[in-house]
Enzyme design. Structure first.
Site, PDB file in Angstrom:
ATOM      1  N   ASN A   8      59.172  39.993 -10.052  1.00 25.32           N
ATOM      2  CA  ASN A   8      58.201  40.842 -10.258  1.00 25.32           C
ATOM      3  C   ASN A   8      57.757  41.824  -9.110  1.00 25.32           C
ATOM      4  O   ASN A   8      56.670  42.359  -8.771  1.00 25.32           O
ATOM      5  CB  ASN A   8      56.704  40.043 -10.436  1.00 25.32           C
ATOM      6  CG  ASN A   8      57.026  39.420 -11.998  1.00 25.32           C
ATOM      7  OD1 ASN A   8      57.486  40.087 -12.867  1.00 25.32           O
ATOM      8  ND2 ASN A   8      56.602  38.467 -12.082  1.00 25.32           N
ATOM      9  N   ASP A  68      68.325  36.015  -5.291  1.00 24.32           N
ATOM     10  CA  ASP A  68      67.613  35.234  -4.287  1.00 24.32           C
ATOM     11  C   ASP A  68      67.907  35.564  -2.839  1.00 24.32           C
ATOM     12  O   ASP A  68      69.005  35.512  -2.714  1.00 24.32           O
ATOM     13  CB  ASP A  68      67.870  33.566  -4.422  1.00 24.32           C
ATOM     14  CG  ASP A  68      66.964  32.913  -4.003  1.00 24.32           C
ATOM     15  OD1 ASP A  68      65.312  33.130  -4.299  1.00 24.32           O
ATOM     16  OD2 ASP A  68      67.044  31.699  -3.094  1.00 24.32           O
ATOM     17  N   SER A  69      67.038  35.823  -2.223  1.00 25.43           N
ATOM     18  CA  SER A  69      67.452  36.588  -0.774  1.00 25.43           C
ATOM     19  C   SER A  69      66.607  36.036   0.045  1.00 25.43           C
ATOM     20  O   SER A  69      65.392  35.373   0.139  1.00 25.43           O
ATOM     21  CB  SER A  69      67.557  37.790  -0.801  1.00 25.43           C
ATOM     22  OG  SER A  69      66.235  38.414  -1.256  1.00 25.43           O
ATOM     23  N   GLY A 156      58.802  42.247   3.884  1.00 29.98           N
ATOM     24  CA  GLY A 156      59.113  41.200   4.472  1.00 29.98           C
ATOM     25  C   GLY A 156      59.368  41.193   5.947  1.00 29.98           C
ATOM     26  O   GLY A 156      58.483  41.659   6.654  1.00 29.98           O
TER      27      GLY A 156
END
Length: 197
Positions: A8, A68-69, A156
């Site tokens: 999301n 997925d990181s 991030g």
């Protein structure tokens, strides 16, 4: 191809769409389909990505794509790793925060001169929830962690992730440049090459 996206995060969605939309993919975030986020209990990127993809496919009946990181810092034994988005959380109910994550990372590294790091992205595509042959692709993006934030793009850990070949942080790169070289771009390009085969 209409595909459920097991995420999301609006900024992550934009990165994925920039690469996949020209190839005829229509990504639908799972939130738009009323699907809650999957649990991510595993210690590896690939296991978490697979769990998220199967969860989205099972809930929507659509093929699903999951990423997925995270950031792996050599001097921290690979941390924050799969916990990258939740690195500074003290409780599961506490909101995620890029700013707190970055502060914790800088505090953990302290004055260390060993600041090599790399972003990892594992992307999984399943045709259906019980797909026995999920397509799995991985990308890595190498750089180092600097001591002060630079740039206001990306998200991030991008403002701390310095790339010597550009003399910029990931947050200072324009979106087109980032989407050509990032860990996520590399993983997507590998995935698309496999799909074409």
């Amino acid at each position: 191809m209409k595909t459920g996206l097991a995420a999301n995060n609006a900024k992550k969605l934009r990165e994925l769409e920039a690469i996949l939309t020209p190839l005829g993919w229509e990504l639908i975030p799972q939130g738009q389909l009323g699907v809650e986020e999957a649990e991510e209990p595993h210690v590896t990127f690939v296991e978490n990505a697979l769990a998220k993809a199967r969860h989205a496919a099972r809930a929507t009946g659509l093929p699903a794509l999951a990423d997925d990181s995270g950031l792996c810092v050599d001097a921290l034994g690979g941390a924050p790793g799969v916990q990258s988005a939740r690195y500074a959380q003290t409780t599961a109910s506490e909101p995620k925060s890029d700013a707190r994550n970055n502060e914790k990372l800088l505090a953990a590294l302290g004055e260390s001169c060993h600041r090599d790091a790399h972003f990892v992205s594992v992307i999984v595509f399943v045709r259906h929830a019980d797909d026995p042959q999920p397509l799995i692709a991985e990308g890595e993006w190498h750089g180092e962690i600097i001591t002060e934030h630079r740039g206001d793009g990306g998200f991030g850990y991008d403002p701390l992730f310095y790339l010597a070949e550009f003399d910029k942080t990931a947050a200072e790169l324009d979106a087109q440049s980032k989407n050509a070289v990032s860990h996520r771009a590399q993983a997507l390009q590998a995935l698309v090459a496999r799909l074409r085969r």
